[in-house]
Scaffold this active site. Sequence first.
Site, PDB file in Angstrom:
ATOM      1  N   ASP A 114     -22.774  -7.934 -14.616  1.00 47.18           N
ATOM      2  CA  ASP A 114     -22.810  -8.396 -13.310  1.00 47.18           C
ATOM      3  C   ASP A 114     -21.310  -7.896 -12.748  1.00 47.18           C
ATOM      4  OD1 ASP A 114     -22.508  -9.440 -10.710  1.00 47.18           O
ATOM      5  OD2 ASP A 114     -23.432 -11.376 -11.359  1.00 47.18           O
ATOM      6  N   GLY A 126     -29.094  -4.993  -3.218  1.00 48.59           N
ATOM      7  CA  GLY A 126     -28.456  -4.638  -4.439  1.00 48.59           C
ATOM      8  C   GLY A 126     -26.960  -5.054  -4.853  1.00 48.59           C
ATOM      9  N   SER A 161     -26.172   4.778  -6.353  1.00 44.24           N
ATOM     10  CA  SER A 161     -27.159   5.513  -5.841  1.00 44.24           C
ATOM     11  C   SER A 161     -28.347   5.465  -6.593  1.00 44.24           C
ATOM     12  CB  SER A 161     -26.629   7.317  -5.355  1.00 44.24           C
ATOM     13  OG  SER A 161     -26.029   7.324  -4.137  1.00 44.24           O
ATOM     14  N   ASN A 217     -23.345   0.589   2.059  1.00 42.57           N
ATOM     15  CA  ASN A 217     -24.313   1.398   3.218  1.00 42.57           C
ATOM     16  C   ASN A 217     -23.168   1.736   4.004  1.00 42.57           C
ATOM     17  OD1 ASN A 217     -24.323  -0.585   5.217  1.00 42.57           O
ATOM     18  ND2 ASN A 217     -25.886  -1.580   4.182  1.00 42.57           N
ATOM     19  N   GLY A 237     -30.230   2.812  -7.220  1.00 41.32           N
ATOM     20  CA  GLY A 237     -31.282   1.812  -6.619  1.00 41.32           C
ATOM     21  C   GLY A 237     -32.046   2.111  -5.564  1.00 41.32           C
ATOM     22  N   VAL A 238     -31.899   1.799  -4.454  1.00 40.21           N
ATOM     23  CA  VAL A 238     -32.923   2.199  -3.349  1.00 40.21           C
ATOM     24  C   VAL A 238     -32.674   3.487  -2.815  1.00 40.21           C
ATOM     25  CG1 VAL A 238     -33.086  -0.137  -2.389  1.00 40.21           C
ATOM     26  CG2 VAL A 238     -31.423   1.341  -1.677  1.00 40.21           C
ATOM     27  N   TYR A 239     -31.489   4.296  -3.618  1.00 35.20           N
ATOM     28  CA  TYR A 239     -31.389   5.618  -3.217  1.00 35.20           C
ATOM     29  C   TYR A 239     -31.897   6.688  -4.086  1.00 35.20           C
ATOM     30  CZ  TYR A 239     -27.973   4.223   0.550  1.00 35.20           C
ATOM     31  OH  TYR A 239     -27.285   3.816   1.783  1.00 35.20           O
ATOM     32  N   ASP A 255     -24.300  -3.754  -2.911  1.00 42.50           N
ATOM     33  CA  ASP A 255     -23.631  -4.169  -1.604  1.00 42.50           C
ATOM     34  C   ASP A 255     -23.974  -5.658  -1.589  1.00 42.50           C
ATOM     35  OD1 ASP A 255     -22.474  -3.777   0.612  1.00 42.50           O
ATOM     36  OD2 ASP A 255     -24.185  -2.831   1.531  1.00 42.50           O
TER      37      ASP A 255
END
Length: 167
Positions: A9, A31, A121, A23, A123-125, A33
């Site tokens: 973590d 995530g 980048s 972002n 994860g969701v990217y 962020d």
Amino acid sequence: MEIEVVEGDITEQAVDVVVNAANSSLLGGGGVDGAIHRRGGPEVLAACRALRAAHLGGGLGVGQAVATTAGRLPAKWVVHTVGPVHSATEDRSELLAACHRNSLLVAAELGAETVAFPAISTGVYRWPLESAAEIALAAVREPVGPVRLVRFVLFGAAAHRAFADRL
């Protein structure tokens, strides 16, 4: 410079700098962020808002990096960087490398000796782990100022394996 790869973590790292996969708004998200903003507390958000009000009114650009307090994190500072969204039709690998290089430059300006990175980048990217690992590890190999340790703190066995295999 020493490079480590650990599973864990990133918000628990007692290092000089924790890098946030932010972002462009710098105002929190999901995530890594979101985790950094939650654990860092209102001090991190207040510092990000101050940056937006001062000179980052349009947000932080992809590949750029900026520092704030770490608030309640065990780190001293957070360096926020905006990773690129992966594209199957456009090579954005230089932008991903720039996230790492620019984060290290900002950390060095702060006098940091130890820096923890997430898998920016991935994860969701949607950046493929193996490719992200190759780019990230290549980007941090050159010593920068006082930085003596770069630790990649990876969430999950697959991310750890991708980075460890390429280290």
